[in-house]
Structure formats: structure tokens, C-alpha cells
Enzyme design. Structure first.
Site, PDB file in Angstrom:
ATOM      1  N   GLU A   1    -127.810   5.455 -25.620  1.00 13.81           N
ATOM      2  CA  GLU A   1    -127.269   4.504 -24.647  1.00 13.81           C
ATOM      3  C   GLU A   1    -128.021   3.172 -24.723  1.00 13.81           C
ATOM      4  OE1 GLU A   1    -124.603   4.957 -23.033  1.00 13.81           O
ATOM      5  OE2 GLU A   1    -124.289   7.116 -22.928  1.00 13.81           O
TER       6      GLU A   1
ATOM      7  N   ASP B   1    -126.798  13.223 -29.647  1.00  6.45           N
ATOM      8  CA  ASP B   1    -127.664  12.341 -28.871  1.00  6.45           C
ATOM      9  C   ASP B   1    -128.072  13.041 -27.571  1.00  6.45           C
ATOM     10  OD1 ASP B   1    -125.022  12.253 -28.134  1.00  6.45           O
ATOM     11  OD2 ASP B   1    -124.811  10.099 -28.303  1.00  6.45           O
TER      12      ASP B   1
HETATM   13 ZN   LIG Z   1    -122.329   6.546 -23.158  1.00  5.32          ZN
HETATM   14 ZN   LIG Z   2    -122.127   8.787 -25.422  1.00  5.95          ZN
END
Ligand SMILES: [Zn+2]
Ligand SMILES: [Zn+2]
Length: 445
Positions: free
Chosen positions: A175, A105
Site C-alpha cells: 500500500e 502482499d
Molecule cells: Zn489496496
Molecule cells: Zn491490495
């Protein structure tokens, strides 16, 4: 200058023993480390918020392209159609064989960095609401990205040793919990391939760098975001007998909700209800018409989730009935969003943990604890149809951890302004480990 991509080990014989693979992985990992540390520092100094990972994605795409991957970028589609989605997909097809997906990510957090690192972030940018905020990689996604580049580089150099398909994903919006979904919505599996396995790694703030942890079964909770509108009958604060006060009703509901956790499900099934926001009213002498409660419900099992959500609805309605409200003023419950739990396939974890132990040494690999936090990596498993596993990568300074155990000292956790990682040993460990794990899953030749 980057050097690691140019060296390809010569494969003369058709089959290579796992001992030889281990050696090759170690050599290539060591060679690529200086570049990866550069990637890490560069990404750390230039973090970007969820939904705005434009430059991070460009960095990832450029590096993966230079290695020889087929790169598709930007890739992904958010529900809000006007919002660009900066996903990166890199594919390497090497004939018949299993397909492995590896995800990192890319997004950072609205936190002001206080690590004092020479490459600390000073970035400020506008968030989704237009507010200017400081930005920091406080969840280790910068390290995840550097690690992905490392694994991609080594697997490319080792391509003569495996058959199958490798799909690397640099995912935006973790997130914000909508990035994985956005990539799947854009047809990730239809356009490329349905993976046989999905893998990811997350940094772990209380595990020493050099070590990894695995988890079998539920690792992260499923999260349901719920908006509850508690309706009443408004009026003057001096005459509550002519009203039904939704503030008092809300107070009753919030307290009663905690009995859902203690009294409606087995104590062996974890669940959390948090009412994180409550808004109602305009002035001290006006009984408002309604109050909005925003809450999250965290569970592992589907049946527990349904039980808890039904109980919330029942309690809210029960309070309205007890207050004598007419049916058209009963509370409104809206399931705003939901995220599936991360369930690590026990079979896959068993196989991978054997590889982890063989490459890192049994003393450096152990079983971890599940959390009621959330991770949208869960989306890639398609409700258990694709065996998936997320591993913990230790990033903490062992000495700091040791000192913290002995005294009241504090090791900054993820999402804190002082969170820092021991990048070099962590990258080395993650790179050796995950390359070996992936090679084991692909068809080796
Ligand atoms: Zn995080
Ligand atoms: Zn994370």
C-alpha cells in the site's frame, strides 16, 4: 492442529497426466482448506500497517518453514535505512527447470473495520507519523497470504511431480508502494534466482467468489507522484499590484493541467492528473511566497507519461512567464516517486488462462478490465524483462452482487470499512487455479 502438511501423495509412475494432476490438486487443496481458513481469520484479526508487518511476516515464515521451505526472513531494505523491512522469501529448489516467483502482499490499511465479522479487527497502531489509527485488512492481503500458504503447501506435497525452483514472497509495504522495490534492492534476484515467470493474485471486489479474471497487457497504471512548488512574490493582500500571487497562479495551473489530458495526447491513451493536495499561505491578508501542489499522474505507456510530465512542466512555467515572474521565481517541479505500470505478458496470460479455464471451467474464467490504480507487483517484471502476470480472484458474494445490480444496493469495495470476502470459495478457487498454473510452468515429471 495442522494436518495438511503431513500427507504426501505417492508418485509411483514417472509421468502423470494433467487429468491426474487435476485430481491430486483438488484433493490436496480440499485437505488444506481448514488450515488456510484459520490462517486467513488469524491474519484478518491482527492486521498490521505498511512497514510494520512484523507479526504477519513471522506467521508466514513459521508456516513456510514448517512445510520444509528454505526461509529467509526478514528480507528487504527500504530507502530509509533505519526502517526495518519484514519481507519473507521461501525457496524450494528441485533441480533443473524453470524458476517461478509467486508473490503475496501482507500490509493492511488505516481503516476502522465495520464488517461485524466475529474475527473483525480491533487493532489500533501508530502509523509512520506516530499517529494512532485503526487498522484493517480492507484490501484482501490477508487472503493473499493464506492463499500463498496454500499454494506453497500443495506444491511442496507435489514436489515429486515437478522440477525447477519455486520462490514465494510475502511482501511488505504494498500500500505504501515501496515493498517490492525494497526486496529487489536487497538483492532478491541476485541472492536467489532470476525468475522465468512472476505471478500474483489480487482479490476482486466485484467478481463473484469462485471465479477468476485475467488481463492481457496493461492491467494497472504507472504512477508518478509530483510536487510542484508554485513561486510568486509575496506581500500585503491590499496591494496585489506589488506582488505576484502564487495562489492565483496555482488556480490557473490546476485548471490548465486538465487540458493536458484532453488536448496533448491521444484520447485512446488513458491518463489521469489529480492534484490531491494544495497548501499555501498563512493568513487571509498576506499574499504568500509560494504554494505547494501535490499531484499524481497515472498513465500506461512510457511515451504518454513523458508527454504528460513535460506538458505539466511547460504549463507551470508558462503561467509564471505570463505573470511576469523573473526566472529565479519560476516553479520548481520535483518528481517525488514513480511506480511502473503492471504489464501482464500476453504470452504468459494466454498460457495461464488456458490452464485456468481447464481447472475452473470456462464459465468461471473471463477477461477483466484494466484499472488506473497502481500495484507495485510491476517492479518484479524489471521493465518487461521478466514475463509477469497478476490475476484477479473473485471474492464477492454472488447474491449480494446480484441484488446490487437490481437495486441501488451497495457491495462494499476494497479499501472500505465494510469490505468482506467469501473466504472459503475464494481460497478454494485461488488455490486450485494457481497451483495448476504454476505446475504448468514448472517442468512436470
Ligand atoms: Zn489496496
Ligand atoms: Zn491490495
Amino acid at each position: 492442529m495442522r494436518t495438511s502438511e503431513s500427507t504426501t501423495p505417492k508418485s509411483t509412475n514417472k509421468t502423470t497426466s494433467s487429468g491426474q494432476h487435476k485430481k491430486i490438486i483438488d484433493t490436496l487443496s480440499e485437505k488444506s482448506l481448514p488450515d488456510l481458513l484459520m490462517d486467513y481469520r488469524q491474519l484478518h484479526a491482527a492486521p498490521e500497517l505498511s512497514h510494520q508487518e512484523k507479526n504477519t511476516a513471522a506467521h508466514m515464515a513459521t508456516r513456510l518453514q514448517a512445510m520444509g521451505y528454505e526461509v529467509i526472513h526478514p528480507f528487504g531494505r527500504y530507502n530509509e535505512k533505519h526502517r526495518p523491512c519484514y519481507g519473507v522469501v521461501a525457496v524450494l529448489r528441485q533441480g533443473e527447470g524453470p524458476c517461478v516467483l509467486y508473490r503475496a502482499d501482507m500490509d493492511a490499511l488505516p481503516i476502522e473495520e465495520k464488517t461485524g465479522l466475529p474475527f473483525a479487527s480491533r487493532v489500533r497502531m501508530k502509523d509512520d507519523n506516530g499517529k494512532t489509527v485503526p487498522v484493517m485488512h480492507a484490501c484482501g492481503h490477508d487472503l493473499h497470504c493464506a492463499l500463498l500458504l496454500g499454494i506453497a503447501g500443495v506444491l511442496m506435497q507435489l514436489r515429486a511431480h515437478w522440477r525447477g525452483t519455486m520462490i514465494f514472497i510475502a511482501q511488505p509495504g504494498e500500500e505504501s508502494s515501496d515493498g517490492a522495490e525494497a526486496m529487489l534492492r536487497a538483492g532478491l534476484y541476485e541472492k536467489f534466482a532470476l525468475p522465468d515467470y512472476a505471478l500474483a493474485v489480487h482479490v476482486h471486489d466485484s467478481t463473484p467468489a469462485g471465479r477468476m479474471k485475467y488481463l492481457s497487457g496493461y492491467a494497472f497504471a504507472g504512477v508518478n507522484s509530483i510536487d510542484l512548488i508554485v513561486r510568486g512574490i509575496g506581500g500585503h493582500g491590499a496591494y496585489p499590484e506589488k506582488c505576484v500571487d502564487p495562489v492565483v497562479l496555482s488556480a490557473q495551473i490546476i485548471l490548465a493541467l486538465q487540458t493536458v489530458i484532453s488536448r496533448t495526447k491521444s484520447a485512446l491513451d488513458p491518463a489521469v492528473i489529480t492534484v490531491g493536495s494544495i497548501h499555501g499561505g498563512t493568513r487571509r491578508n498576506i499574499i504568500p511566497e509560494e504554494v505547494l501542489l501535490e499531484m499524481t499522474v497515472r498513465t500506461y505507456k512510457q511515451e504518454v507519461k513523458e508527454k504528460v510530465l513535460t506538458a505539466i512542466e511547460r504549463i507551470a512555467r508558462g503561467a509564471a512567464v505570463a505573470a511576469g515572474l523573473p526566472k529565479d521565481r519560476y516553479p520548481l517541479l520535483n518528481r517525488a516517486s514513480s511506480l511502473a505500470p503492471v504489464y501482464n505478458s500476453p504470452q504468459l496470460v494466454r498460457r495461464c488462462s488456458r490452464v485456468l479455464k481447464s481447472i475452473l471451467g470456462a464459465a468461471n474464467v473471463s477477461s477483466g478490465e484494466p484499472t488506473l490504480g497502481a500495484e507495485d507487483f510491476s517492479c518484479y517484471a524489471l521493465d518487461g524483462r521478466i514475463p509477469a502476470a497478476l490475476f484477479w480472484l473473485g471474492v464477492a458474494d454472488p447474491e449480494a452482487l446480484h441484488a446490487a445490480e437490481k437495486s441501488a444496493a451497495f457491495v462494499a469495495p476494497i479499501h472500505s470499512p465494510e469490505f468482506r470476502v467469501m473466504a472459503e470459495p475464494a481460497l478454494r478457487t485461488g488455490l486450485r487455479a494457481m497451483t495448476a498454473v504454476i505446475l504448468d510452468l514448472l517442468k512436470r515429471i
